[in-house]
Design a protein around this motif. Structure first.
Motif, PDB file in Angstrom:
ATOM      1  N   VAL A   1       0.853  -1.187   0.000  1.00 27.13           N
ATOM      2  CA  VAL A   1       0.000   0.000   0.000  1.00 27.13           C
ATOM      3  C   VAL A   1       0.890   1.238   0.000  1.00 27.13           C
ATOM      4  O   VAL A   1       1.800   1.355   0.827  1.00 27.13           O
ATOM      5  CB  VAL A   1      -0.930   0.031   1.215  1.00 27.13           C
ATOM      6  CG1 VAL A   1      -1.861   1.241   1.145  1.00 27.13           C
ATOM      7  CG2 VAL A   1      -1.747  -1.250   1.304  1.00 27.13           C
ATOM      8  N   VAL A   2       0.620   2.146  -0.931  1.00 29.14           N
ATOM      9  CA  VAL A   2       1.404   3.373  -1.065  1.00 29.14           C
ATOM     10  C   VAL A   2       0.476   4.562  -0.838  1.00 29.14           C
ATOM     11  O   VAL A   2      -0.582   4.666  -1.477  1.00 29.14           O
ATOM     12  CB  VAL A   2       2.051   3.478  -2.453  1.00 29.14           C
ATOM     13  CG1 VAL A   2       2.894   4.742  -2.554  1.00 29.14           C
ATOM     14  CG2 VAL A   2       2.898   2.251  -2.750  1.00 29.14           C
ATOM     15  N   GLY A   3       0.846   5.455   0.062  1.00 32.25           N
ATOM     16  CA  GLY A   3       0.089   6.675   0.286  1.00 32.25           C
ATOM     17  C   GLY A   3       0.760   7.842  -0.399  1.00 32.25           C
ATOM     18  O   GLY A   3       1.931   8.123  -0.146  1.00 32.25           O
ATOM     19  N   ASP A   4       0.026   8.507  -1.316  1.00 33.47           N
ATOM     20  CA  ASP A   4       0.570   9.711  -1.942  1.00 33.47           C
ATOM     21  C   ASP A   4      -0.325  10.899  -1.594  1.00 33.47           C
ATOM     22  O   ASP A   4      -1.097  10.845  -0.630  1.00 33.47           O
ATOM     23  CB  ASP A   4       0.769   9.530  -3.448  1.00 33.47           C
ATOM     24  CG  ASP A   4      -0.534   9.438  -4.245  1.00 33.47           C
ATOM     25  OD1 ASP A   4      -1.624   9.544  -3.648  1.00 33.47           O
ATOM     26  OD2 ASP A   4      -0.454   9.252  -5.478  1.00 33.47           O
ATOM     27  N   GLU A   5      -0.250  11.977  -2.356  1.00 34.06           N
ATOM     28  CA  GLU A   5      -0.981  13.182  -1.999  1.00 34.06           C
ATOM     29  C   GLU A   5      -2.488  13.044  -2.165  1.00 34.06           C
ATOM     30  O   GLU A   5      -3.238  13.878  -1.647  1.00 34.06           O
ATOM     31  CB  GLU A   5      -0.465  14.360  -2.819  1.00 34.06           C
ATOM     32  CG  GLU A   5       0.944  14.789  -2.450  1.00 34.06           C
ATOM     33  CD  GLU A   5       1.323  16.135  -3.015  1.00 34.06           C
ATOM     34  OE1 GLU A   5       0.694  16.545  -4.021  1.00 34.06           O
ATOM     35  OE2 GLU A   5       2.227  16.787  -2.461  1.00 34.06           O
ATOM     36  N   SER A   6      -2.955  12.027  -2.881  1.00 35.42           N
ATOM     37  CA  SER A   6      -4.381  11.933  -3.171  1.00 35.42           C
ATOM     38  C   SER A   6      -5.028  10.614  -2.788  1.00 35.42           C
ATOM     39  O   SER A   6      -6.228  10.580  -2.500  1.00 35.42           O
ATOM     40  CB  SER A   6      -4.621  12.172  -4.675  1.00 35.42           C
ATOM     41  OG  SER A   6      -4.140  13.434  -5.075  1.00 35.42           O
ATOM     42  N   TYR A   7      -4.278   9.513  -2.805  1.00 32.31           N
ATOM     43  CA  TYR A   7      -4.886   8.192  -2.679  1.00 32.31           C
ATOM     44  C   TYR A   7      -4.044   7.251  -1.820  1.00 32.31           C
ATOM     45  O   TYR A   7      -2.872   7.498  -1.542  1.00 32.31           O
ATOM     46  CB  TYR A   7      -5.034   7.540  -4.067  1.00 32.31           C
ATOM     47  CG  TYR A   7      -5.901   8.272  -5.048  1.00 32.31           C
ATOM     48  CD1 TYR A   7      -7.285   8.091  -5.073  1.00 32.31           C
ATOM     49  CD2 TYR A   7      -5.335   9.139  -5.985  1.00 32.31           C
ATOM     50  CE1 TYR A   7      -8.079   8.748  -5.993  1.00 32.31           C
ATOM     51  CE2 TYR A   7      -6.122   9.811  -6.913  1.00 32.31           C
ATOM     52  CZ  TYR A   7      -7.495   9.613  -6.905  1.00 32.31           C
ATOM     53  OH  TYR A   7      -8.278  10.266  -7.829  1.00 32.31           O
ATOM     54  N   LEU A   8      -4.683   6.134  -1.468  1.00 29.17           N
ATOM     55  CA  LEU A   8      -3.975   4.928  -1.084  1.00 29.17           C
ATOM     56  C   LEU A   8      -3.998   4.010  -2.293  1.00 29.17           C
ATOM     57  O   LEU A   8      -5.061   3.684  -2.820  1.00 29.17           O
ATOM     58  CB  LEU A   8      -4.656   4.237   0.096  1.00 29.17           C
ATOM     59  CG  LEU A   8      -4.600   4.949   1.445  1.00 29.17           C
ATOM     60  CD1 LEU A   8      -5.310   4.106   2.507  1.00 29.17           C
ATOM     61  CD2 LEU A   8      -3.169   5.230   1.879  1.00 29.17           C
ATOM     62  N   HIS A   9      -2.823   3.573  -2.731  1.00 22.10           N
ATOM     63  CA  HIS A   9      -2.689   2.715  -3.913  1.00 22.10           C
ATOM     64  C   HIS A   9      -2.297   1.312  -3.462  1.00 22.10           C
ATOM     65  O   HIS A   9      -1.381   1.155  -2.654  1.00 22.10           O
ATOM     66  CB  HIS A   9      -1.608   3.254  -4.852  1.00 22.10           C
ATOM     67  CG  HIS A   9      -1.818   4.680  -5.266  1.00 22.10           C
ATOM     68  ND1 HIS A   9      -2.349   5.033  -6.477  1.00 22.10           N
ATOM     69  CD2 HIS A   9      -1.536   5.846  -4.628  1.00 22.10           C
ATOM     70  CE1 HIS A   9      -2.399   6.357  -6.578  1.00 22.10           C
ATOM     71  NE2 HIS A   9      -1.909   6.874  -5.455  1.00 22.10           N
ATOM     72  N   TYR A  10      -2.946   0.315  -4.013  1.00 19.60           N
ATOM     73  CA  TYR A  10      -2.670  -1.080  -3.670  1.00 19.60           C
ATOM     74  C   TYR A  10      -1.983  -1.765  -4.852  1.00 19.60           C
ATOM     75  O   TYR A  10      -2.465  -1.691  -5.992  1.00 19.60           O
ATOM     76  CB  TYR A  10      -3.968  -1.830  -3.346  1.00 19.60           C
ATOM     77  CG  TYR A  10      -4.658  -1.371  -2.091  1.00 19.60           C
ATOM     78  CD1 TYR A  10      -4.668  -2.177  -0.949  1.00 19.60           C
ATOM     79  CD2 TYR A  10      -5.308  -0.145  -2.035  1.00 19.60           C
ATOM     80  CE1 TYR A  10      -5.317  -1.760   0.216  1.00 19.60           C
ATOM     81  CE2 TYR A  10      -5.956   0.274  -0.879  1.00 19.60           C
ATOM     82  CZ  TYR A  10      -5.960  -0.535   0.233  1.00 19.60           C
ATOM     83  OH  TYR A  10      -6.602  -0.126   1.378  1.00 19.60           O
TER      84      TYR A  10
END
Length: 250
Positions: A205-214
């Protein structure tokens, strides 16, 4: 996991005792078991010694000559891992420990590894060496602000490469394995990834400025959610914590 120590003490209290805390109203029963002042703290990691079974909290400070402080779970400062003179830690953003207690540190332009007593093991990045953190780069194995770190179920090190809008995967010797993600707002793309975590089933799981990406560990994109972002951490029961709310594991 780059937030101030107070927030993470609350987080780790919840994680360690598996309490289903969700802050939704002022009457919620939040409490602080203990609190310590660690100026400029930027990364926190929880590690259980495989020999003694004792758990401790490791905190790294965001300074030119960073320092790691190790706390017992009652809040006592157990020891400090001072910045090695032969391998100074340069503005560390995050840290993570593997099962053997080795400490991996994300720096501005490099990723470093120390033994648990603070002895230097390696540093990887453009022009990086034991005495210098090197310079920002975008080639494989180079970094432009290594923000978040996690150890995958495969034993590899996953690095949120902030200004390169990607994730890089290294083995425990620091050798480049693969990368995934690119700059953009479409599914599977990343915009300034802050943090990264590994779920019990191996998903990243990656957290960026807009989302959590799986993602799958090989970089295959699965989905994204906008119910959380920025900083992420995973509890022992698989519960996913993000910067502003508690996200149930799905």
């Amino acid at each position: 996991m780059n937030v101030n120590l107070r927030k993470f003490i609350l987080l780790f209290t919840a994680c360690l005792f598996a309490c289903p805390f969700v802050r939704s109203a002022e009457q919620d029963n939040w409490y602080i078991a203990w609190e310590a002042s660690v100026p400029s703290s930027s990364g926190v990691a929880y590690h259980v010694d495989s020999t003694t079974g004792v758990g401790q909290i490791y905190v790294v400070t965001y300074k030119q000559n960073g320092e790691i402080e190790v706390f017992d779970l009652n809040g006592t400062l157990a020891r400090k891992i001072s910045n090695p003179t032969q391998a100074p830690i340069w503005y560390p953003r995050d840290l993570v420990l593997d099962g053997n207690g080795s400490i991996y540190i994300g720096e501005g332009a490099a990723v470093s590894c120390l033994s648990n007593d603070g002895a230097f093991k390696w540093r990887k990045g453009r022009n990086a060496s034991s005495t210098m953190s090197g310079s920002q780069g975008e080639a494989d194995g180079e970094f432009n602000n290594a923000f978040g770190l996690t150890i995958g179920q495969d034993g590899n090190l996953y690095v949120a490469d902030y200004h390169n809008h990607r994730v890089q995967v290294l083995d425990k010797n620091g050798s480049f394995i693969r990368k995934f993600g690119e700059n953009g707002s479409a599914p599977g793309q990343l915009e300034y990834p802050y943090d990264i975590a590994c779920l019990p089933d191996g998903r990243i799981v990656v957290g960026d400025e807009s989302y959590l990406h799986y993602f799958q560990p090989d970089g295959t994109f699965l989905k994204r959610e906008n119910q959380g972002r920025y900083y992420v951490s995973v509890g022992p029961d698989g519960t996913l914590f993000s910067n502003r709310r508690l996200c149930p594991q799905k």
